[in-house]
Design an enzyme around this catalytic site. Structure first.
Site, short mmCIF file in Angstrom:
data_model
loop_
_atom_site.label_atom_id
_atom_site.label_comp_id
_atom_site.label_asym_id
_atom_site.label_seq_id
_atom_site.Cartn_x
_atom_site.Cartn_y
_atom_site.Cartn_z
N GLU A 194 0.81 -1.23 0.00
CA GLU A 194 0.00 0.00 0.00
C GLU A 194 0.84 1.27 0.00
O GLU A 194 0.67 2.14 0.85
CB GLU A 194 -0.97 -0.03 1.19
CG GLU A 194 -1.85 -1.28 1.18
CD GLU A 194 -2.84 -1.35 2.34
OE1 GLU A 194 -2.75 -0.53 3.27
OE2 GLU A 194 -3.71 -2.23 2.30
N ASN B 256 2.46 -4.76 -3.34
CA ASN B 256 1.06 -5.17 -3.11
C ASN B 256 0.21 -3.93 -2.90
O ASN B 256 0.60 -3.01 -2.17
CB ASN B 256 1.04 -6.07 -1.86
CG ASN B 256 -0.25 -6.84 -1.69
OD1 ASN B 256 -0.79 -7.38 -2.66
ND2 ASN B 256 -0.74 -6.91 -0.46
N HIS C 218 -9.91 -6.32 -2.45
CA HIS C 218 -10.96 -6.18 -1.44
C HIS C 218 -12.10 -5.43 -2.11
O HIS C 218 -12.03 -4.20 -2.28
CB HIS C 218 -10.46 -5.37 -0.23
CG HIS C 218 -9.38 -6.08 0.54
ND1 HIS C 218 -9.63 -7.23 1.26
CD2 HIS C 218 -8.06 -5.81 0.70
CE1 HIS C 218 -8.50 -7.63 1.84
NE2 HIS C 218 -7.54 -6.79 1.52
N GLU D 134 -5.55 -10.82 -1.72
CA GLU D 134 -6.37 -10.67 -0.50
C GLU D 134 -7.85 -10.60 -0.82
O GLU D 134 -8.60 -9.85 -0.20
CB GLU D 134 -5.97 -9.38 0.25
CG GLU D 134 -4.50 -9.26 0.55
CD GLU D 134 -4.13 -8.04 1.40
OE1 GLU D 134 -5.04 -7.40 1.97
OE2 GLU D 134 -2.93 -7.74 1.49
N ASP E 231 -11.65 -10.50 -1.04
CA ASP E 231 -12.92 -10.77 -0.35
C ASP E 231 -13.97 -9.88 -0.99
O ASP E 231 -13.66 -8.89 -1.65
CB ASP E 231 -12.85 -10.63 1.18
CG ASP E 231 -12.21 -9.36 1.70
OD1 ASP E 231 -12.19 -8.35 0.96
OD2 ASP E 231 -11.74 -9.36 2.86
C1 XIL Z 1 -5.84 -6.78 8.19
C2 XIL Z 1 -6.03 -7.99 9.10
O1 XIL Z 1 -6.81 -8.96 8.44
C3 XIL Z 1 -6.70 -7.55 10.39
O2 XIL Z 1 -6.80 -8.65 11.30
C4 XIL Z 1 -5.94 -6.41 11.02
O3 XIL Z 1 -6.65 -5.92 12.14
C5 XIL Z 1 -5.72 -5.27 10.03
O4 XIL Z 1 -5.12 -5.78 8.85
N1 XIL Z 1 -4.78 -4.93 3.56
C6 XIL Z 1 -3.69 -5.67 3.98
C7 XIL Z 1 -3.83 -6.60 5.13
O5 XIL Z 1 -2.64 -5.63 3.33
O6 XIL Z 1 -2.64 -6.72 5.85
C8 XIL Z 1 -4.95 -6.18 6.04
O7 XIL Z 1 -5.11 -7.18 7.05
C9 XIL Z 1 -6.22 -5.97 5.26
C10 XIL Z 1 -6.03 -4.87 4.24
#
Ligand code: XIL
Length: 350
Positions: A163, A204, A240, A270, A272
């Protein structure tokens, strides 16, 4: 496997066998192989299919069985972040990260290392001291060298920088940018490459999957780094998304393709698909469709080699805590039953 799943699969198998028996000339070899898991099907497609996990989950038989049968790649949801790994300046805590890597190894799974540098989940000793530029570089070097070195040969891909960008494509003002300068990015890739020359190194990002200023910024950065010989091998697309918004599949395909022209791999890292609660059948169908579209795009792209979901059961997901009023973003429900999204992923892989 859950009894419900067994019943569901047995019924479908029965149906397939019955249909085959009733239709002379119909070759039962063509029937969908219903007893195969996501992992089985992904391996036929040469794809890594992954999930993010906590150490407590791989230690729990209920979850562990599902994790090892359905996935062939693991990402630590939190255990490999800077804060959890190095709570004080003089201590590393490897307990949870080791447990995840050990579990993966004993079940022949890949590990994606997540993440070396990020703006979030950093320890207070790192953020709150007025470290000089030279000290920050040294801290970064130590961290990357120690962590990547410990898992050398065991973690196949690292999210080296997570990020790094703002929505408009400018660099995010993190402790790394403000105290070191934009060159922190190439330094991090160089340190990681020195610590494990065989690891695939990724940048990422979220909301950079399709078209837009952030996606252009990632592309331009990777293009520039590669031209200058910096060892960056891939782009992680977090993915996401939600039932209300996801990038058009055609845009994601276009972006993967331009990254392929740069010679880099893409991982969906990641995924979802959250939805406004309450859950309805229509939203579950819409969610399934989005999961399927993104997996289809990945399967069609020559450079997309890994598809990871940020968790697996709605019981353990970061969404309800971070997006109030939303949830149910994963492919198994809270009772570990497969959702329509699970079936949609299987169909894509079949
Ligand atoms: C999230 C975790 O899933 C949570 O448990 C934590 O509280 C915060 O981070 N982007 C990312 C991940 O790169 O590392 C994040 O993970 C979600 C968003």
């Amino acid at each position: 496997m859950r009894p419900l799943t067994i019943i569901r699969r047995s019924l479908v198998t029965l149906l397939i066998v019955a249909t085959a028996a009733l239709s002379p000339g119909c070759d039962s070899v063509d029937a969908p192989p219903d007893d195969l898991t996501l992992r089985d099907l992904a391996e036929r497609n040469n794809l890594q299919i992954g999930t993010a996990v906590e150490a407590s989950e791989v230690a729990d038989r209920t979850y562990a069985d599902l994790i090892r049968t359905e996935f062939n790649s693991l990402t630590a949801g939190n255990a490999m972040k800077f804060g959890p790994l190095r709570p004080t300046i003089n201590t590393f805590d490897w307990t949870n990260a080791d447990a995840i890597v050990d579990f993966a190894e004993s079940h022949r799974m890949e590990v994606r290392g997540h993440t070396l540098l990020w703006h979030s989940q950093n320890p207070s000793w790192l953020i709150n001291q007025p470290w000089s530029r030279a000290q920050m570089i040294e801290m970064m070097r130590q961290h990357i060298t120690t962590v990547v070195g410990r898992y050398r040969g065991r973690v196949s891909a690292w999210d080296v920088v997570n990020e790094a960008f703002n929505e408009d494509g400018t660099l995010r003002s993190t402790i790394w940018l403000t105290r070191i300068g934009p060159e922190y990015i190439e330094m991090a890739f160089d340190f990681a490459n020195q610590a494990d020359p065989d690891a695939r190194l990724f940048i990422n990002e979220y909301s950079a999957e399709g078209r837009g200023p952030k996606s252009d910024a990632v592309f331009n950065l990777v293009s520039d780094l590669r031209q200058r010989g910096v060892p960056v091998h891939g782009v992680g697309m977090q993915m996401h998304v939600s039932t209300s918004w996801a990038p058009p599949a055609a845009d994601v395909a276009w972006n993967m393709n331009r990254l392929r022209e740069l010679g880099v791999e893409v991982h969906i890292t990641e995924m979802d698909v959250r939805m406004p609660l309450p859950v309805t059948d229509a939203k579950l169908q819409q969610q399934a469709q989005i999961y399927r579209e993104m997996l289809d795009v990945c399967l069609e792209a020559l450079n997309c080699t890994s598809f990871t979901i940020w968790g697996f059961t709605d019981l353990h997901s970061w969404i309800p805590d971070h997006f109030p009023g939303q949830g149910a973003a994963l492919i198994f429900d809270e009772a570990l039953n497969p959702k329509p999204a699970y079936d949609a992923l299987r169909r894509a892989l079949e």
